[in-house]
Motif scaffolding. Structure first.
Motif, PDB file in Angstrom:
ATOM      1  N   SER A 156       0.828  -1.214   0.000  1.00  0.00           N
ATOM      2  CA  SER A 156       0.000   0.000   0.000  1.00  0.00           C
ATOM      3  C   SER A 156       0.856   1.255   0.000  1.00  0.00           C
ATOM      4  O   SER A 156       0.494   2.271  -0.611  1.00  0.00           O
ATOM      5  CB  SER A 156      -0.934  -0.003   1.211  1.00  0.00           C
ATOM      6  OG  SER A 156      -0.176  -0.052   2.414  1.00  0.00           O
ATOM      7  N   ALA A 157       2.021   1.213   0.651  1.00  0.00           N
ATOM      8  CA  ALA A 157       2.895   2.392   0.639  1.00  0.00           C
ATOM      9  C   ALA A 157       3.455   2.631  -0.752  1.00  0.00           C
ATOM     10  O   ALA A 157       3.555   3.794  -1.211  1.00  0.00           O
ATOM     11  CB  ALA A 157       4.029   2.193   1.659  1.00  0.00           C
ATOM     12  N   ALA A 158       3.827   1.568  -1.470  1.00  0.00           N
ATOM     13  CA  ALA A 158       4.341   1.716  -2.835  1.00  0.00           C
ATOM     14  C   ALA A 158       3.269   2.265  -3.767  1.00  0.00           C
ATOM     15  O   ALA A 158       3.538   3.135  -4.629  1.00  0.00           O
ATOM     16  CB  ALA A 158       4.860   0.372  -3.339  1.00  0.00           C
ATOM     17  N   LEU A 159       2.020   1.787  -3.622  1.00  0.00           N
ATOM     18  CA  LEU A 159       0.926   2.284  -4.464  1.00  0.00           C
ATOM     19  C   LEU A 159       0.673   3.757  -4.194  1.00  0.00           C
ATOM     20  O   LEU A 159       0.423   4.539  -5.126  1.00  0.00           O
ATOM     21  CB  LEU A 159      -0.331   1.458  -4.207  1.00  0.00           C
ATOM     22  CG  LEU A 159      -1.569   1.840  -5.017  1.00  0.00           C
ATOM     23  CD1 LEU A 159      -1.288   1.639  -6.519  1.00  0.00           C
ATOM     24  CD2 LEU A 159      -2.784   1.013  -4.586  1.00  0.00           C
ATOM     25  N   ALA A 160       0.738   4.173  -2.947  1.00  0.00           N
ATOM     26  CA  ALA A 160       0.511   5.586  -2.630  1.00  0.00           C
ATOM     27  C   ALA A 160       1.596   6.465  -3.240  1.00  0.00           C
ATOM     28  O   ALA A 160       1.311   7.588  -3.707  1.00  0.00           O
ATOM     29  CB  ALA A 160       0.471   5.766  -1.109  1.00  0.00           C
ATOM     30  N   ARG A 179      -7.960  12.638  -8.418  1.00  0.00           N
ATOM     31  CA  ARG A 179      -7.481  12.989  -7.061  1.00  0.00           C
ATOM     32  C   ARG A 179      -8.032  12.024  -6.030  1.00  0.00           C
ATOM     33  O   ARG A 179      -7.352  11.670  -5.055  1.00  0.00           O
ATOM     34  CB  ARG A 179      -7.928  14.409  -6.736  1.00  0.00           C
ATOM     35  CG  ARG A 179      -7.436  14.942  -5.403  1.00  0.00           C
ATOM     36  CD  ARG A 179      -6.022  15.410  -5.524  1.00  0.00           C
ATOM     37  NE  ARG A 179      -5.507  15.894  -4.257  1.00  0.00           N
ATOM     38  CZ  ARG A 179      -4.257  16.273  -4.087  1.00  0.00           C
ATOM     39  NH1 ARG A 179      -3.405  16.232  -5.130  1.00  0.00           N
ATOM     40  NH2 ARG A 179      -3.847  16.706  -2.919  1.00  0.00           N
ATOM     41  N   GLN A 180      -9.260  11.537  -6.277  1.00  0.00           N
ATOM     42  CA  GLN A 180      -9.895  10.621  -5.319  1.00  0.00           C
ATOM     43  C   GLN A 180      -9.116   9.314  -5.235  1.00  0.00           C
ATOM     44  O   GLN A 180      -8.968   8.726  -4.163  1.00  0.00           O
ATOM     45  CB  GLN A 180     -11.346  10.362  -5.732  1.00  0.00           C
ATOM     46  CG  GLN A 180     -12.119   9.478  -4.764  1.00  0.00           C
ATOM     47  CD  GLN A 180     -12.287  10.140  -3.398  1.00  0.00           C
ATOM     48  OE1 GLN A 180     -12.573  11.332  -3.344  1.00  0.00           O
ATOM     49  NE2 GLN A 180     -12.111   9.377  -2.331  1.00  0.00           N
ATOM     50  N   ASP A 181      -8.629   8.820  -6.344  1.00  0.00           N
ATOM     51  CA  ASP A 181      -7.859   7.564  -6.316  1.00  0.00           C
ATOM     52  C   ASP A 181      -6.598   7.721  -5.486  1.00  0.00           C
ATOM     53  O   ASP A 181      -6.196   6.800  -4.751  1.00  0.00           O
ATOM     54  CB  ASP A 181      -7.510   7.148  -7.744  1.00  0.00           C
ATOM     55  CG  ASP A 181      -8.740   6.764  -8.544  1.00  0.00           C
ATOM     56  OD1 ASP A 181      -9.758   6.408  -7.898  1.00  0.00           O
ATOM     57  OD2 ASP A 181      -8.692   6.822  -9.778  1.00  0.00           O
ATOM     58  N   TYR A 182      -5.957   8.876  -5.588  1.00  0.00           N
ATOM     59  CA  TYR A 182      -4.746   9.108  -4.799  1.00  0.00           C
ATOM     60  C   TYR A 182      -5.049   9.129  -3.298  1.00  0.00           C
ATOM     61  O   TYR A 182      -4.337   8.539  -2.484  1.00  0.00           O
ATOM     62  CB  TYR A 182      -4.115  10.425  -5.235  1.00  0.00           C
ATOM     63  CG  TYR A 182      -2.955  10.849  -4.353  1.00  0.00           C
ATOM     64  CD1 TYR A 182      -1.805  10.077  -4.255  1.00  0.00           C
ATOM     65  CD2 TYR A 182      -3.023  12.039  -3.616  1.00  0.00           C
ATOM     66  CE1 TYR A 182      -0.745  10.465  -3.458  1.00  0.00           C
ATOM     67  CE2 TYR A 182      -1.972  12.432  -2.807  1.00  0.00           C
ATOM     68  CZ  TYR A 182      -0.835  11.642  -2.722  1.00  0.00           C
ATOM     69  OH  TYR A 182       0.217  12.016  -1.920  1.00  0.00           O
ATOM     70  N   GLU A 183      -6.158   9.777  -2.946  1.00  0.00           N
ATOM     71  CA  GLU A 183      -6.519   9.843  -1.516  1.00  0.00           C
ATOM     72  C   GLU A 183      -6.891   8.462  -0.984  1.00  0.00           C
ATOM     73  O   GLU A 183      -6.594   8.119   0.151  1.00  0.00           O
ATOM     74  CB  GLU A 183      -7.669  10.824  -1.345  1.00  0.00           C
ATOM     75  CG  GLU A 183      -7.257  12.279  -1.576  1.00  0.00           C
ATOM     76  CD  GLU A 183      -8.417  13.226  -1.455  1.00  0.00           C
ATOM     77  OE1 GLU A 183      -9.583  12.749  -1.315  1.00  0.00           O
ATOM     78  OE2 GLU A 183      -8.200  14.467  -1.510  1.00  0.00           O
ATOM     79  N   ASN A 184      -7.543   7.647  -1.843  1.00  0.00           N
ATOM     80  CA  ASN A 184      -7.864   6.281  -1.411  1.00  0.00           C
ATOM     81  C   ASN A 184      -6.593   5.469  -1.176  1.00  0.00           C
ATOM     82  O   ASN A 184      -6.511   4.646  -0.247  1.00  0.00           O
ATOM     83  CB  ASN A 184      -8.727   5.587  -2.448  1.00  0.00           C
ATOM     84  CG  ASN A 184     -10.129   6.183  -2.518  1.00  0.00           C
ATOM     85  OD1 ASN A 184     -10.573   6.840  -1.567  1.00  0.00           O
ATOM     86  ND2 ASN A 184     -10.815   5.980  -3.635  1.00  0.00           N
ATOM     87  N   GLU A 217       2.864  10.516  -7.828  1.00  0.00           N
ATOM     88  CA  GLU A 217       3.505  11.043  -9.027  1.00  0.00           C
ATOM     89  C   GLU A 217       2.484  11.275 -10.149  1.00  0.00           C
ATOM     90  O   GLU A 217       2.564  12.256 -10.893  1.00  0.00           O
ATOM     91  CB  GLU A 217       4.588  10.067  -9.501  1.00  0.00           C
ATOM     92  CG  GLU A 217       5.743   9.895  -8.525  1.00  0.00           C
ATOM     93  CD  GLU A 217       6.524  11.176  -8.313  1.00  0.00           C
ATOM     94  OE1 GLU A 217       6.594  12.012  -9.255  1.00  0.00           O
ATOM     95  OE2 GLU A 217       7.046  11.380  -7.183  1.00  0.00           O
ATOM     96  N   LEU A 218       1.530  10.360 -10.268  1.00  0.00           N
ATOM     97  CA  LEU A 218       0.540  10.463 -11.340  1.00  0.00           C
ATOM     98  C   LEU A 218      -0.439  11.609 -11.118  1.00  0.00           C
ATOM     99  O   LEU A 218      -0.879  12.246 -12.079  1.00  0.00           O
ATOM    100  CB  LEU A 218      -0.227   9.141 -11.479  1.00  0.00           C
ATOM    101  CG  LEU A 218       0.603   7.935 -11.956  1.00  0.00           C
ATOM    102  CD1 LEU A 218      -0.229   6.669 -11.932  1.00  0.00           C
ATOM    103  CD2 LEU A 218       1.140   8.196 -13.372  1.00  0.00           C
ATOM    104  N   VAL A 219      -0.770  11.851  -9.857  1.00  0.00           N
ATOM    105  CA  VAL A 219      -1.734  12.912  -9.609  1.00  0.00           C
ATOM    106  C   VAL A 219      -1.147  14.277  -9.923  1.00  0.00           C
ATOM    107  O   VAL A 219      -1.871  15.243 -10.222  1.00  0.00           O
ATOM    108  CB  VAL A 219      -2.255  12.839  -8.152  1.00  0.00           C
ATOM    109  CG1 VAL A 219      -1.236  13.412  -7.185  1.00  0.00           C
ATOM    110  CG2 VAL A 219      -3.599  13.565  -8.030  1.00  0.00           C
ATOM    111  N   LYS A 220       0.179  14.364  -9.903  1.00  0.00           N
ATOM    112  CA  LYS A 220       0.820  15.646 -10.214  1.00  0.00           C
ATOM    113  C   LYS A 220       0.636  16.024 -11.687  1.00  0.00           C
ATOM    114  O   LYS A 220       0.601  17.211 -12.042  1.00  0.00           O
ATOM    115  CB  LYS A 220       2.308  15.581  -9.891  1.00  0.00           C
ATOM    116  CG  LYS A 220       2.608  15.495  -8.412  1.00  0.00           C
ATOM    117  CD  LYS A 220       4.112  15.388  -8.160  1.00  0.00           C
ATOM    118  CE  LYS A 220       4.414  15.244  -6.682  1.00  0.00           C
ATOM    119  NZ  LYS A 220       5.873  15.120  -6.439  1.00  0.00           N
TER     120      LYS A 220
END
Length: 394
Positions: free
Chosen positions: A119-123, A137-142, A128-131
């Motif tokens: 989960s830390a690697a996915l976050a 943005r919701q996927d990043y927060e999840n 990087e992708l949300v930038k």
């Protein structure tokens, strides 16, 4: 003629007899003079006040050995009645179920740690992708939430592992305190539980040991009032001596610790606790003893020997003193308590009074006496009337 001659002879015999009989015996002649008596002179002096009170011994520390986990007792690791040290193993409970719980908790912790890495690697990737607006943005927060939950799962599994390890350690029951352990209530093979009310065994620390002394609350109140008014000076470190059940004195002195703050409503007494050293284990909990308690010092007291005090028909304490003209005078006393072989007098005597201690059994008020200082170690002379020793012998 013969009758008159016989009459003259008889009259002469009667007169001769009367002449001899009119002379008092030596004992009566001695009694008609001043009677010899022994006296003590009253004086103010400091008196150490002591009380002998009943008490019972109590252990300095007591601890019930109880199980904290459920299971079968596999072994008892001590000898009943021995001294045990704090932390010493006493019982061993079957640990197989608790070893399995530890293994299960370790596996759950490893699984949680693996999940936190993923989960830390996915976050990080989503960050990087949300930038560049490649993902919502919701996927990043999840992804951040999932990483935080994974870290919380690791902490929870660590706590579960610690709990399982504690339960495993508790399968070896250890002594909570040092002292002498009593009999074992449970034997090998017995099923025990953490919720049971009966202890497996009891440990008592007996050196030092407490003695709980019972004293009337009225006496304690009177003592406190006398201390407040200055009649009695309280010693800074009161000492206590013990008399054992067989009448012998305990060789070690104790110290007074405190008096209980409540009064027993059924007996009207308070508990006073004293502390005694018990290196040889002579004192055991529950023994009946008599404690000689030093309450304080009365600075100005008048002491009169108990043997000099008698009771009148109304039950009041009286003594005979040598008054004016060396004549006997009775005095009525008021006494507060005893001190050794003496009464502590509160009224009826003053310093300088000569109280008759010896030879006063047959005296009456107004009789002349010849006094001499009384020696308590001297034996009364044999054959002297009025001596207490002779009166008791009769």
């Amino acid at each position: 003629m013969m009758n008159s001659r016989h009459g003259v002879v008889a009259l002469a015999l009667v007169l001769a007899a009367c002449g001899k009989g009119g002379e008092a015996p030596p004992q009566q002649q001695w009694a008609q003079g001043p009677a010899p008596v022994g006296y003590v002179v009253m004086a103010m002096q400091p008196v150490r006040l002591t009380s002998e009170l009943p008490g019972r011994t109590a252990a300095y520390e007591t601890s019930d050995v109880r199980p904290q986990v459920n299971g079968l007792v596999q072994a008892r690791l001590f000898t009943e009645g021995d001294m045990v040290r704090a932390g010493q193993p006493l019982y061993r409970i079957d640990s197989s179920p608790y070893q399995a719980q530890v293994a299960n908790a370790r596996a759950a912790l490893a699984r949680a740690r693996a999940a936190i890495a993923s989960s830390a690697a996915l976050a990080r990737r989503y960050g990087e992708l949300v930038k560049i607006n490649a993902i919502a943005r919701q996927d990043y927060e999840n992804a951040l939430t999932s990483a935080a939950q994974a870290r919380a799962d690791v902490a929870a599994q660590q706590a579960a592992l610690r709990t399982a390890q504690i339960d495993l350690a508790r399968t070896t029951i250890r002594a909570p305190i040092a002292g002498r352990i009593g009999r074992s209530v449970f034997t090998t093979g017995a099923l025990v539980s953490a919720a049971q009310t009966q202890a497996l065994a009891t440990i008592q620390r007996l050196d030092p040991i407490y003695v709980d002394i019972q004293q009337s609350s009225a006496d304690l109140l009177k003592l406190r009032q006398q201390i407040i008014t200055g009649q009695i000076a309280r010693d800074g470190n009161a000492r206590v001596r013990l008399m054992l059940e067989d009448g012998t004195a305990y060789p070690i002195e104790g110290t007074l610790r405190f008096a209980d703050v409540t009064v027993d409503p059924t007996t009207g007494s308070q508990t006073i606790r004293a502390l005694f050293g018990n290196p040889r284990g002579l004192l055991l909990p529950g023994m009946f003893v008599r404690a000689q308690l030093v309450e304080g010092t009365q600075q100005n007291a008048i002491l009169v020997p108990q043997r000099a005090v008698s009771r009148d028909e109304r039950g009041k304490a009286t003594v005979m003193v040598i008054g004016q003209g060396n004549k006997v005078e009775p005095r009525v006393l008021e006494t507060s308590r005893t001190s050794g072989e003496n009464w502590i007098v509160t009224s009826g005597l003053k310093p300088g009074d000569k109280v008759i201690v010896e030879g006063g059994m047959m005296l009456r008020p107004g009789m002349p006496v010849q006094g001499h200082p009384w020696d308590p170690n001297a034996k009364p002379a044999a054959g002297q009337p009025g001596q207490p020793g002779q009166a008791q012998a009769k």
